[in-house]
Design a protein around this motif. Structure first.
Motif, PDB file in Angstrom:
ATOM      1  N   GLN A  48       0.756  -1.280   0.055  1.00  0.00           N
ATOM      2  CA  GLN A  48       0.025  -0.085   0.102  1.00  0.00           C
ATOM      3  C   GLN A  48       0.994   1.326   0.063  1.00  0.00           C
ATOM      4  O   GLN A  48       0.503   2.267  -0.531  1.00  0.00           O
ATOM      5  N   ALA A  49       2.123   1.402   0.781  1.00  0.00           N
ATOM      6  CA  ALA A  49       2.731   2.265   0.862  1.00  0.00           C
ATOM      7  C   ALA A  49       3.559   2.537  -0.588  1.00  0.00           C
ATOM      8  O   ALA A  49       3.765   3.918  -0.860  1.00  0.00           O
ATOM      9  N   PHE A  50       4.022   1.818  -1.023  1.00  0.00           N
ATOM     10  CA  PHE A  50       5.043   1.641  -2.307  1.00  0.00           C
ATOM     11  C   PHE A  50       4.348   1.811  -3.616  1.00  0.00           C
ATOM     12  O   PHE A  50       4.938   2.225  -4.474  1.00  0.00           O
ATOM     13  N   ALA A  51       3.361   1.212  -3.631  1.00  0.00           N
ATOM     14  CA  ALA A  51       2.589   1.154  -4.946  1.00  0.00           C
ATOM     15  C   ALA A  51       2.374   2.364  -5.524  1.00  0.00           C
ATOM     16  O   ALA A  51       2.640   2.497  -6.864  1.00  0.00           O
ATOM     17  N   PRO A  52       2.023   3.516  -5.020  1.00  0.00           N
ATOM     18  CA  PRO A  52       1.883   4.877  -5.670  1.00  0.00           C
ATOM     19  C   PRO A  52       3.112   5.296  -6.373  1.00  0.00           C
ATOM     20  O   PRO A  52       3.201   5.864  -7.650  1.00  0.00           O
ATOM     21  N   ALA A  53       3.901   5.440  -5.794  1.00  0.00           N
ATOM     22  CA  ALA A  53       5.469   5.821  -5.877  1.00  0.00           C
ATOM     23  C   ALA A  53       5.904   4.892  -7.262  1.00  0.00           C
ATOM     24  O   ALA A  53       6.484   5.319  -7.938  1.00  0.00           O
ATOM     25  N   ALA A  54       5.828   3.736  -6.946  1.00  0.00           N
ATOM     26  CA  ALA A  54       6.262   2.713  -7.967  1.00  0.00           C
ATOM     27  C   ALA A  54       5.569   2.874  -9.208  1.00  0.00           C
ATOM     28  O   ALA A  54       6.346   2.810 -10.430  1.00  0.00           O
ATOM     29  N   ASN A  55       4.391   3.189  -9.437  1.00  0.00           N
ATOM     30  CA  ASN A  55       3.508   3.445 -10.413  1.00  0.00           C
ATOM     31  C   ASN A  55       4.112   4.683 -11.237  1.00  0.00           C
ATOM     32  O   ASN A  55       4.276   4.642 -12.303  1.00  0.00           O
ATOM     33  N   ALA A  56       4.496   5.596 -10.464  1.00  0.00           N
ATOM     34  CA  ALA A  56       4.758   6.765 -10.964  1.00  0.00           C
ATOM     35  C   ALA A  56       6.152   6.624 -11.708  1.00  0.00           C
ATOM     36  O   ALA A  56       6.662   7.443 -12.435  1.00  0.00           O
ATOM     37  N   ALA A  57       7.021   5.848 -10.565  1.00  0.00           N
ATOM     38  CA  ALA A  57       8.468   5.660 -11.473  1.00  0.00           C
ATOM     39  C   ALA A  57       8.406   4.598 -12.415  1.00  0.00           C
ATOM     40  O   ALA A  57       9.499   4.443 -13.038  1.00  0.00           O
ATOM     41  N   GLY A  58       7.465   3.786 -12.823  1.00  0.00           N
ATOM     42  CA  GLY A  58       7.469   2.941 -13.847  1.00  0.00           C
ATOM     43  C   GLY A  58       8.354   1.392 -13.160  1.00  0.00           C
ATOM     44  O   GLY A  58       8.656   0.795 -14.047  1.00  0.00           O
ATOM     45  N   PHE A  59       8.243   1.204 -11.840  1.00  0.00           N
ATOM     46  CA  PHE A  59       8.654   0.188 -11.232  1.00  0.00           C
ATOM     47  C   PHE A  59       7.743  -0.976 -10.946  1.00  0.00           C
ATOM     48  O   PHE A  59       6.597  -0.612 -10.590  1.00  0.00           O
ATOM     49  N   ALA A  60       8.318  -2.197 -11.087  1.00  0.00           N
ATOM     50  CA  ALA A  60       7.558  -3.411 -10.490  1.00  0.00           C
ATOM     51  C   ALA A  60       7.783  -3.571  -9.142  1.00  0.00           C
ATOM     52  O   ALA A  60       8.848  -3.096  -8.889  1.00  0.00           O
ATOM     53  N   LEU A  61       6.805  -4.029  -8.247  1.00  0.00           N
ATOM     54  CA  LEU A  61       6.977  -4.359  -7.043  1.00  0.00           C
ATOM     55  C   LEU A  61       7.046  -5.884  -6.733  1.00  0.00           C
ATOM     56  O   LEU A  61       5.892  -6.450  -7.221  1.00  0.00           O
ATOM     57  N   LEU A  62       7.924  -6.150  -5.870  1.00  0.00           N
ATOM     58  CA  LEU A  62       8.091  -7.810  -5.664  1.00  0.00           C
ATOM     59  C   LEU A  62       8.149  -7.862  -4.047  1.00  0.00           C
ATOM     60  O   LEU A  62       8.972  -7.217  -3.482  1.00  0.00           O
ATOM     61  N   LEU A  63       7.204  -8.536  -3.438  1.00  0.00           N
ATOM     62  CA  LEU A  63       7.127  -8.520  -1.943  1.00  0.00           C
ATOM     63  C   LEU A  63       7.074 -10.058  -1.452  1.00  0.00           C
ATOM     64  O   LEU A  63       6.011 -10.787  -1.801  1.00  0.00           O
ATOM     65  N   PRO A  64       8.256 -10.352  -1.142  1.00  0.00           N
ATOM     66  CA  PRO A  64       8.184 -11.925  -0.454  1.00  0.00           C
ATOM     67  C   PRO A  64       7.462 -12.024   0.895  1.00  0.00           C
ATOM     68  O   PRO A  64       7.399 -10.988   1.539  1.00  0.00           O
ATOM     69  N   LEU A  65       7.001 -13.388   1.182  1.00  0.00           N
ATOM     70  CA  LEU A  65       6.474 -13.638   2.532  1.00  0.00           C
ATOM     71  C   LEU A  65       7.391 -14.625   3.007  1.00  0.00           C
ATOM     72  O   LEU A  65       7.261 -15.854   2.716  1.00  0.00           O
ATOM     73  N   PHE A  66       7.996 -14.384   4.145  1.00  0.00           N
ATOM     74  CA  PHE A  66       9.069 -15.285   4.871  1.00  0.00           C
ATOM     75  C   PHE A  66       8.031 -15.858   6.082  1.00  0.00           C
ATOM     76  O   PHE A  66       8.008 -14.931   6.824  1.00  0.00           O
ATOM     77  N   ARG A  67       7.598 -17.082   5.954  1.00  0.00           N
ATOM     78  CA  ARG A  67       6.704 -17.452   7.156  1.00  0.00           C
ATOM     79  C   ARG A  67       7.513 -17.514   8.295  1.00  0.00           C
ATOM     80  O   ARG A  67       8.755 -17.716   8.435  1.00  0.00           O
ATOM     81  N   ASP A  68       6.676 -17.378   9.354  1.00  0.00           N
ATOM     82  CA  ASP A  68       7.247 -17.573  10.857  1.00  0.00           C
ATOM     83  C   ASP A  68       7.436 -18.904  11.321  1.00  0.00           C
ATOM     84  O   ASP A  68       8.148 -19.049  12.619  1.00  0.00           O
ATOM     85  N   SER A  69       7.398 -19.851  10.430  1.00  0.00           N
ATOM     86  CA  SER A  69       7.807 -21.118  10.591  1.00  0.00           C
ATOM     87  C   SER A  69       8.429 -21.882   9.643  1.00  0.00           C
ATOM     88  O   SER A  69       8.207 -21.492   8.339  1.00  0.00           O
ATOM     89  N   GLY A  70       9.113 -23.027   9.770  1.00  0.00           N
ATOM     90  CA  GLY A  70       9.741 -23.731   8.576  1.00  0.00           C
ATOM     91  C   GLY A  70      10.911 -23.228   8.196  1.00  0.00           C
ATOM     92  O   GLY A  70      11.647 -22.667   8.926  1.00  0.00           O
TER      93      GLY A  70
END
Length: 278
Positions: A48-70
């Motif tokens: 939510q925070a990065f998407a507007p600025a990324a859109n303006a700059a023409g960047f794709a966003l990739l957000l990993p999810l490292f689970r709290d177990s495993g």
């Protein structure tokens, strides 16, 4: 704003699930910003925070999810203490797969991490500087020191190698690096790692540790006659909360502007003061 989001499911036991957002008018091979969550594991806050600025700059966003177990429970340190699973290699493998399938430029990615994520991204950059275009570090709890005396992950002694090679410190020291810490993030809390040896080298709070680490990086660069590109900004009225740092000081816009400047394009993010890269 509407956010086009894809969930990339993990394929395999050690794989990392990912959220992908592409700008509506992005180039066919748009640059990639990888945002890594902290200990509380809230990648949607970063989206939510990065998407507007990324859109303006023409960047794709990739957000990993490292689970709290495993296998990636201790992703901040890159290596699982018992299994030896490498969270850095798992993420790089996932990035390469996403880039191939979705037409992204992942040759060198822009990294941002907050708190535990900041620990992860600066350690990944230490071991894989050739894969990094810019490095953004938001309020890391503690750092890997640029020396070969202290053991990994507190220092570089016995650092996990990449194809049998030691960390390429000259390449790392040439990266555009920016650090951000809230001005009120200057005390201990439940998630801050503390021990006498660590405190004596790095300091007793995130703000002090960021200042000392930035100074240590500049010193290492000077010893090698390398012009370091390291900045540290203290965010006004903010403590240790990602969304507060974003709302009060525009952290996401600052991080995106750092990535854009690293590409030599200037800043397309409206309302952001022109800040020096180095």
């Amino acid at each position: 704003m509407n956010i086009e989001l894809r969930l990339i499911a993990a394929d395999g036991r050690d794989a990392v699930p990912l959220l992908l957002h592409r700008p509506a008018n992005g180039a066919a091979k748009c640059p990639l910003m990888v945002c890594v969550h902290g200990y509380t594991r809230q990648p949607l806050d970063h989206l939510q925070a990065f998407a507007p600025a990324a859109n303006a700059a023409g960047f794709a966003l990739l957000l990993p999810l490292f689970r709290d177990s495993g296998p990636h429970r201790t992703y901040q340190q890159l290596v699982h203490p018992r299994r030896g699973t490498r969270s850095d290699l798992a993420l790089l493998e996932a990035i390469d797969g996403i880039a191939k399938d979705h037409g992204l430029d992942a040759t060198r990615v822009h990294l941002f991490g907050y708190s535990g994520g900041a620990q992860f991204v600066h350690r990944l950059a230490l071991l894989h500087p050739q894969r990094v275009a810019s490095l953004g570090i938001g309020a890391a709890g503690w750092y890997t020191w640029p020396d070969t005396v202290q053991a990994w992950p507190q220092g570089l002694a016995d650092a996990p190698g990449t194809e049998g090679c030691a960390p390429d410190m000259p390449a790392f020291l040439r990266l555009p690096i920016a650090l951000w810490v809230g001005e009120r993030d200057d005390g201990p809390d439940a998630h801050l790692r503390e021990d006498p040896e660590l405190n004596s080298v790095q300091g007793t709070n995130r703000l002090e540790r960021a200042r000392r680490w930035a100074a240590a990086i500049r010193e290492q660069a000077a010893q090698r006659d390398i012009e370091a590109c390291v900045s540290l900004e203290v965010l006004p009225r903010a403590g240790h909360d990602f969304l507060a740092c974003h709302r009060k000081a525009g952290l996401a816009e600052r991080a995106m502007a750092h990535a854009v400047r690293a590409m030599g394009r200037g800043s397309p993010v409206s309302g952001l003061a022109a800040l020096p890269l180095c």
